[in-house]
Scaffold this motif. Structure first.
Motif, mmCIF file in Angstrom:
data_model
loop_
_atom_site.group_PDB
_atom_site.id
_atom_site.type_symbol
_atom_site.label_atom_id
_atom_site.label_comp_id
_atom_site.label_asym_id
_atom_site.label_seq_id
_atom_site.Cartn_x
_atom_site.Cartn_y
_atom_site.Cartn_z
ATOM 1 N N LEU A 181 0.892 -1.207 -0.089
ATOM 2 C CA LEU A 181 -0.081 0.044 0.106
ATOM 3 C C LEU A 181 0.825 1.313 0.074
ATOM 4 N N ILE A 229 -9.600 0.016 -1.808
ATOM 5 C CA ILE A 229 -9.171 -0.661 -0.496
ATOM 6 C C ILE A 229 -9.584 -2.076 -0.477
ATOM 7 N N GLU A 242 -7.127 -4.557 -2.001
ATOM 8 C CA GLU A 242 -6.037 -4.493 -1.097
ATOM 9 C C GLU A 242 -6.202 -5.491 -0.068
ATOM 10 N N VAL A 255 -4.641 7.391 -0.219
ATOM 11 C CA VAL A 255 -3.440 6.895 0.467
ATOM 12 C C VAL A 255 -2.442 7.753 0.400
#
Length: 452
Positions: free
Chosen positions: A131, A141, A144, A449
């Motif tokens: 990430l 997300i 992920e 992020v």
């Protein structure tokens, strides 16, 4: 406060059976009426069976804790999942289930968690690095989170990272499978024995067959390593070599495939759901994100198992996420004899629906039930509700074997990620929850992020 976390719109109180079935298959959450957030009990009738949704805490405890063998799991759920899960511990009942738990449970006892922690830490660090490489970007997300959760399962179960060729194929096949498989297959609304057609969606059975074929490769490879004396001492080895103390038997190769399939579903799919929603909630409430990050920076330094006990804020955030977005929103049991609930006769063969989604947001149980407030878990009212009306892992003898595992994995992952990174809400892209195999976001969870 930024606002209330999103939840699906409820349907009108009265709809036709056909409309209800259609809504149910699309999304179990928005198929339910709003009154269930206040009802202690509700009855639903179809031409073939009756269902009773139960929210009253003492009745939930009666079904799950006091008399669990009188309320076995309903095959109306199993019908949709059996092509993938076979006769796994998630679907079986009675003596078969008891035997399976006698073999599986010892691998997940408290002391075993410490043994699996290095593999869990390695997966969490790999996820943080993955990430961090996307810092400055808007990231989906959930994908992920799915990648991380699958990596944890493969490392702790088979001592291989997700980059292993077979592991990677299982992950990608499963990612596609979970988006097309509803919680309830159409057969759940039609009576009949197992040999009747189950009306699966196109490619569901084929996808399940591909996943099980890959899992078979992993279990056969491990069996050969066990026979040669070269197998690592991980969860797969522990479970495959464990002898049932009552029968003297171990799992057959076919049984082990069933169990690995549910470990992957329960350990990967549910963890990914919870982690995705936790990161979104922390983006929505940055003051809690900052508190969690400060705690992680102070307490998470060496990567030792003992440090997890210091992650109180992270643990409360994870608990609150499981309250608002329980990965498994509903569980179904079946009556084996006539019952009497709230002065109402419940016939033999009726479906008893226990809904963590509604119980966790019940307006007559929780204070501010739709608010995100991790601080509630340090109050007496919150602790009481946690004992009486918080069942993300079920409860009683059939509580999820991996509950303790999940309550280490989730807080650790949040702490390690947010110690070094921060996530932010993306305007106009707030997620809408809906249920497939678990509670996911309709169009994913998109977050900004950045490095902290």
């Amino acid at each position: 406060m930024t606002g209330l976390p999103p939840k699906p719109a409820a349907r009108p109180d009265r709809v036709s059976l056909w409309r209800y079935v259609k809504l149910f298959r699309q999304d179990i959450l928005s198929a339910q009426p709003a009154r269930l957030y206040r009802a202690w009990m509700a009855e639903f009738r179809t031409p073939f069976f009756r269902s009773y949704l139960v929210n009253q805490p003492d009745l939930v405890a009666e079904v799950l804790k006091a008399r669990p063998m009188d309320f076995p799991k309903s095959d109306r759920i199993g019908a949709g999942l059996r092509p993938l899960l076979g006769e796994s511990v998630f679907l079986t009942n009675g003596d078969t289930w008891k035997r399976q738990r006698r073999i599986i449970d010892p691998a997940f006892e408290g002391g075993r968690l410490k043994e699996t922690f290095p593999a869990m830490w390695a997966a969490a660090a790999a996820a943080r690095d993955r990430l961090a490489a996307r810092a400055g970007q808007v990231v989906e997300i959930e994908e992920e989170a799915s990648h991380f959760a699958a990596d944890v399962i493969f490392r702790t179960l088979f001592s291989i990272p997700i980059e292993d060729a077979v592991a990677s194929r299982v992950f990608h096949e499963f990612r596609a499978y979970q988006r097309t498989q509803p919680i309830l297959n159409l057969a759940a609304f039609i009576p009949g024995p197992r040999w009747m057609p189950r009306f699966f969606r196109r490619d569901t059975k084929a996808a399940a067959k591909r996943i099980r074929g890959l899992i078979t490769q992993l279990t056969e490879r491990r069996a050969a390593e066990i026979a040669a004396g070269t197998a690592p001492d991980d969860l797969a080895t522990k479970i495959m070599t464990k002898v049932d103390p009552e029968t003297g038997e171990t799992f057959t190769p076919a049984e082990m495939v069933d169990q690995v399939a549910i470990f992957f579903l329960a350990g990967h799919e549910t963890s990914a759901s919870a982690l995705g929603w936790a990161l979104y909630l922390l983006a929505l409430f940055p003051e809690w994100q900052d508190r969690l990050a400060e705690e992680a920076q102070a307490g998470l330094k060496e990567g030792t198992f003992s440090e997890v006990a210091k992650l109180r804020v992270s643990r409360d955030v994870f608990r609150e996420t499981l309250r608002l977005y329980p990965p498994v929103p509903m569980m179904v049991r079946e009556t084996t004899c006539p019952e009497r609930f709230r002065d109402r006769d419940v016939p033999k063969g009726a479906q008893v629906v226990l809904s963590p989604w509604h119980l966790h947001r019940h307006e007559r149980i929780w204070e501010r039930p739709d608010d995100f407030d991790p601080g509630r878990w340090q109050t007496e009212a919150g602790k009481t509700c946690g004992r009486d009306a918080w069942i993300p892992f079920s409860a009683g003898p059939r509580v999820c074997t991996g509950a303790g595992f999940a309550m280490v994995e989730g807080p650790l992952m949040l702490a390690l990620l947010l110690r070094d990174l921060k996530v932010g809400r993306v305007d106009g892209r707030d997620p809408v929850p809906e249920a497939h195999l678990t509670v996911r976001a309709r169009d994913g969870i998109w977050l900004q992020v950045e490095k902290r």
